[in-house]
Write an enzyme that holds these catalytic residues in place. Structure first.
Site, PDB file in Angstrom:
ATOM      1  N   ASP A   1     -11.635   1.934   3.303  1.00 40.70           N
ATOM      2  CA  ASP A   1     -11.620   0.288   3.491  1.00 40.70           C
ATOM      3  C   ASP A   1     -13.083   0.021   3.474  1.00 40.70           C
ATOM      4  O   ASP A   1     -13.439  -1.184   2.841  1.00 40.70           O
ATOM      5  CB  ASP A   1     -11.139  -0.058   4.657  1.00 40.70           C
ATOM      6  CG  ASP A   1      -9.796  -0.875   4.370  1.00 40.70           C
ATOM      7  OD1 ASP A   1      -9.669  -1.517   3.409  1.00 40.70           O
ATOM      8  OD2 ASP A   1      -9.205  -1.291   5.552  1.00 40.70           O
TER       9      ASP A   1
ATOM     10  N   LYS B   1       0.711  -1.206  -0.059  1.00 43.24           N
ATOM     11  CA  LYS B   1      -0.036  -0.025   0.019  1.00 43.24           C
ATOM     12  C   LYS B   1       0.832   1.413   0.191  1.00 43.24           C
ATOM     13  O   LYS B   1       0.675   2.149  -0.465  1.00 43.24           O
ATOM     14  CB  LYS B   1      -1.184   0.251   1.385  1.00 43.24           C
ATOM     15  CG  LYS B   1      -1.980  -0.964   1.006  1.00 43.24           C
ATOM     16  CD  LYS B   1      -2.922  -1.173   2.634  1.00 43.24           C
ATOM     17  CE  LYS B   1      -3.742  -2.411   2.340  1.00 43.24           C
ATOM     18  NZ  LYS B   1      -4.270  -2.977   3.519  1.00 43.24           N
TER      19      LYS B   1
ATOM     20  N   GLN C   1      -5.382  -1.924   9.399  1.00 44.32           N
ATOM     21  CA  GLN C   1      -5.238  -3.401   8.812  1.00 44.32           C
ATOM     22  C   GLN C   1      -5.813  -4.510   9.921  1.00 44.32           C
ATOM     23  O   GLN C   1      -5.500  -4.408  11.248  1.00 44.32           O
ATOM     24  CB  GLN C   1      -3.624  -3.833   8.749  1.00 44.32           C
ATOM     25  CG  GLN C   1      -3.158  -5.068   8.033  1.00 44.32           C
ATOM     26  CD  GLN C   1      -3.488  -4.862   6.578  1.00 44.32           C
ATOM     27  OE1 GLN C   1      -3.589  -3.880   6.026  1.00 44.32           O
ATOM     28  NE2 GLN C   1      -3.920  -5.932   6.293  1.00 44.32           N
TER      29      GLN C   1
HETATM   30  N1  GUN Z   1      -6.541  -7.688   5.864  1.00 41.37           N
HETATM   31  C1  GUN Z   1      -6.799  -8.456   4.668  1.00 41.37           C
HETATM   32  N2  GUN Z   1      -7.535  -7.624   3.836  1.00 41.37           N
HETATM   33  C2  GUN Z   1      -7.318  -6.191   4.177  1.00 41.37           C
HETATM   34  C3  GUN Z   1      -8.011  -5.160   3.648  1.00 41.37           C
HETATM   35  O1  GUN Z   1      -8.390  -4.986   2.531  1.00 41.37           O
HETATM   36  N3  GUN Z   1      -8.135  -4.156   4.468  1.00 41.37           N
HETATM   37  C4  GUN Z   1      -7.649  -4.277   5.796  1.00 41.37           C
HETATM   38  N4  GUN Z   1      -7.796  -3.081   6.770  1.00 41.37           N
HETATM   39  N5  GUN Z   1      -7.585  -5.239   6.366  1.00 41.37           N
HETATM   40  C5  GUN Z   1      -6.949  -6.333   5.605  1.00 41.37           C
END
Ligand code: GUN
Length: 292
Positions: free
Chosen positions: A120, A53, A97
């Site tokens: 998200d 990211k 996350q």
């Molecule tokens: N954990 C696995 N995939 C994701 C995601 O797309 N966003 C977040 N915040 N955590 C994750």
């Protein structure tokens, strides 16, 4: 029949490219889109997502910060950090996350994120907006699947889409996006999960089969209707002594066998994962534009 490969690298680059003029236009107005990512603990898969990211932000000129917290961080400390980010005008997107360590309640944390910064799409406000068909931030992975279908000229309208997996991150929002009453959606959706009986009987009826279950080789060729579109959302580490790292990444689908039955298929790696990152960038740019 050998399936067409739906190439996540190529398609995600197109999405990233489409963001460049939008970011330039924001910059002319003095706004640099900003994404804050919080990670609690050192789960290797989470660290790897967070690194990807950060790199994508850098490539596009999006401001990014990663807040790394210790595994034993108390919930109140995390909530205080989110509260600060909620009021920081340079931060347009906040992402915590997942998964979080056991002392932290996921729902409390997701509810604390300002819904206008919830890129998200995991907060109850955005989940509610999604299910009721309103404009919202939708979760990046299922949004990426919709984008891949659209850019590959695969129209889900009237098709039977079968999803395997009912997570809040992927399965449930995937179902909501596919069943939306709008162009590029309008599918008939079946969602299978761990208590579903006779999963192969259901998957064999799928025109579009989407697996998000996290089990290598779960979807075998005999579970797929000839000519179906197969989307593999699984990201699984399996031991591989021939690799320097000692593991390799595979999806949920037996790719080599299923590609001989399907009409189109996404590979892992190089499929949906790439698109997820691009869609997160898109939501961050959207969040910044929404402040104009
Ligand atoms: N954990 C696995 N995939 C994701 C995601 O797309 N966003 C977040 N915040 N955590 C994750």
């Amino acid at each position: 029949m050998t399936a067409k490969i739906i190439d996540g690298k190529v398609l995600s680059k197109k999405v990233m490219k489409s963001l460049e003029p939008r970011i330039a236009s924001l910059k002319e107005k003095g706004i640099i889109p900003g994404l804050s990512v919080i990670i609690v603990g050192e789960d290797p898969a989470s660290l790897s997502y967070v690194t990807s990211k950060g790199k994508a932000c850098e490539r596009l000129g999006i401001g990014s910060e990663t807040i790394m917290l210790k595994e034993d961080t108390p919930q109140k400390d995390l909530l205080a950090i989110i509260e600060n980010l909620n009021t920081n005008t340079r931060v347009h997107g906040i992402l915590v996350q997942l998964p979080l360590p056991s002392q932290i309640d996921e729902n409390t944390v997701l509810e604390a994120i300002n819904s206008e910064k919830d890129v998200d799409g995991f907060s109850p406000v955005n989940m509610g907006r999604l299910i009721s068909g309103q404009d919202c931030f939708a979760p990046a992975t299922p949004s990426g699947v919709m984008e891949m279908l659209a850019r590959s000229k695969i129209n889900p309208e009237g098709k039977h889409a079968v999803i395997i997996g009912r997570s809040n991150i992927v399965g449930k929002p995937m179902a909501a996006l596919l069943m939306q009453k709008k162009k590029g959606a309008n599918a008939t959706v079946t969602l299978c999960h761990s208590r579903t009986k006779n999963i192969p009987d259901i998957t064999k009826q799928a025109d579009i089969l989407i697996s998000a279950i996290g089990k290598p080789n779960f979807v075998t060729a005999d579970m797929v209707k000839p000519g179906a579109v197969v989307i593999d959302i699984g990201i699984n580490r399996v031991d591989d002594d021939t690799r320097e790292k000692g593991y390799c990444i595979v999806g949920d689908v037996d790719f080599e066998a299923v590609k001989e039955v399907a009409s189109a298929i996404t590979p892992v790696p190089g499929g949906v994962g790439r698109m997820t990152i691009a869609m997160l960038m898109k939501s961050t740019v959207q969040a910044a534009e929404n402040t104009l």
